[in-house]
Design a protein around this motif. Structure first.
Motif, mmCIF file in Angstrom:
data_model
loop_
_atom_site.group_PDB
_atom_site.id
_atom_site.type_symbol
_atom_site.label_atom_id
_atom_site.label_comp_id
_atom_site.label_asym_id
_atom_site.label_seq_id
_atom_site.Cartn_x
_atom_site.Cartn_y
_atom_site.Cartn_z
ATOM 1 N N ALA A 25 0.865 -1.178 0.000
ATOM 2 C CA ALA A 25 0.000 0.000 0.000
ATOM 3 C C ALA A 25 0.899 1.225 0.000
ATOM 4 C CB ALA A 25 -0.874 0.014 1.250
ATOM 5 N N CYS A 26 0.354 2.364 -0.426
ATOM 6 C CA CYS A 26 1.127 3.598 -0.350
ATOM 7 C C CYS A 26 0.196 4.790 -0.291
ATOM 8 C CB CYS A 26 2.102 3.727 -1.515
ATOM 9 S SG CYS A 26 1.362 3.785 -3.152
ATOM 10 N N GLY A 27 0.759 5.914 0.110
ATOM 11 C CA GLY A 27 -0.040 7.117 0.202
ATOM 12 C C GLY A 27 0.765 8.305 0.678
ATOM 13 N N HIS A 79 4.113 3.727 3.102
ATOM 14 C CA HIS A 79 3.942 2.497 2.335
ATOM 15 C C HIS A 79 4.044 1.317 3.291
ATOM 16 C CE1 HIS A 79 8.373 2.516 2.343
ATOM 17 N NE2 HIS A 79 8.331 1.244 1.981
ATOM 18 N N SER A 80 3.662 0.154 2.790
ATOM 19 C CA SER A 80 3.695 -1.033 3.638
ATOM 20 C C SER A 80 4.747 -2.015 3.155
ATOM 21 C CB SER A 80 2.314 -1.709 3.658
ATOM 22 O OG SER A 80 1.949 -2.152 2.373
ATOM 23 N N GLY A 84 7.807 -7.867 5.385
ATOM 24 C CA GLY A 84 9.041 -7.440 6.033
ATOM 25 C C GLY A 84 8.793 -6.654 7.299
ATOM 26 N N ASP A 85 9.841 -6.038 7.769
ATOM 27 C CA ASP A 85 9.792 -5.208 8.965
ATOM 28 C C ASP A 85 9.520 -3.755 8.581
ATOM 29 O OD1 ASP A 85 10.418 -7.302 10.769
ATOM 30 O OD2 ASP A 85 12.527 -7.153 10.163
ATOM 31 N N PRO A 86 9.050 -2.930 9.524
ATOM 32 C CA PRO A 86 8.756 -1.529 9.224
ATOM 33 C C PRO A 86 10.005 -0.634 9.280
ATOM 34 C CG PRO A 86 8.087 -2.004 11.460
ATOM 35 C CD PRO A 86 8.594 -3.297 10.866
ATOM 36 N N VAL A 87 11.043 -1.081 8.577
ATOM 37 C CA VAL A 87 12.287 -0.321 8.488
ATOM 38 C C VAL A 87 12.621 -0.133 7.009
ATOM 39 C CG1 VAL A 87 13.154 -1.178 10.704
ATOM 40 C CG2 VAL A 87 13.728 -2.396 8.604
ATOM 41 N N VAL A 106 4.619 0.597 7.260
ATOM 42 C CA VAL A 106 3.672 -0.243 7.985
ATOM 43 C C VAL A 106 4.008 -1.705 7.722
ATOM 44 C CG1 VAL A 106 1.229 -0.760 8.354
ATOM 45 C CG2 VAL A 106 1.905 1.512 7.520
ATOM 46 N N ALA A 107 4.082 -2.492 8.780
ATOM 47 C CA ALA A 107 4.247 -3.947 8.664
ATOM 48 C C ALA A 107 3.279 -4.557 9.669
ATOM 49 C CB ALA A 107 5.679 -4.371 8.954
ATOM 50 N N GLY A 108 2.254 -5.219 9.153
ATOM 51 C CA GLY A 108 1.197 -5.711 10.032
ATOM 52 C C GLY A 108 0.483 -4.514 10.633
#
Length: 131
Positions: A25-27, A79-80, A84-87, A106-108
């Motif tokens: 996702a993105c925004g 973005h998601s 992966g991890d949110p890094v 975002v991750a989860g």
């Protein structure tokens, strides 16, 4: 540096990530100063959305036009990472411009914020605010 993020913006990013899964996702992150008040989902126009993101250019143009007309400012992007991890990934680092914008990943249900600076990404702390 600490930023403020509304509960509504956090929920919007998490919902966009869940709805797009297994794609990214993105925004656009909108607000004033150091406060993100909105996370506006956009189309991911990248040809490989499972592993990359590209914000719809027209949505970005529209957001900047609205900001010039007195609307919320474009503070950054989100973005998601579906698997992966949110890094920031190697791809994120390669596509960063060092423009000082905020990136949320975002991750989860985990959302982390980063400053895209001249020396690369720096982690940002944040406070959740009502909104």
């Amino acid at each position: 540096m600490e930023i403020a993020v509304t509960s509504q913006a956090l929920a919007a990013m998490q919902a966009a990530a869940a709805a797009a899964h297994p794609r990214e996702a993105c925004g656009i992150l909108l607000g004033e100063g150091r406060c993100i008040t909105q996370a506006r989902e956009t189309r991911n126009v990248h040809p490989a959305p499972e592993t990359h993101f590209e914000i719809d250019p027209q949505a970005l143009i529209d957001a900047h036009r609205a900001a010039r007309a007195g609307g919320a400012q474009v503070l950054g992007y989100f973005h998601s990472h579906p698997t992966g991890d949110p890094v920031p990934s190697a791809t994120d680092r390669a596509s960063a411009s060092g423009d000082g914008r905020i990136w949320a990943i975002v991750a989860g249900t985990d959302v982390r914020f980063w400053m895209d600076g001249e020396q690369g990404f720096t982690a940002l702390s944040f406070a959740r605010v009502d909104g």
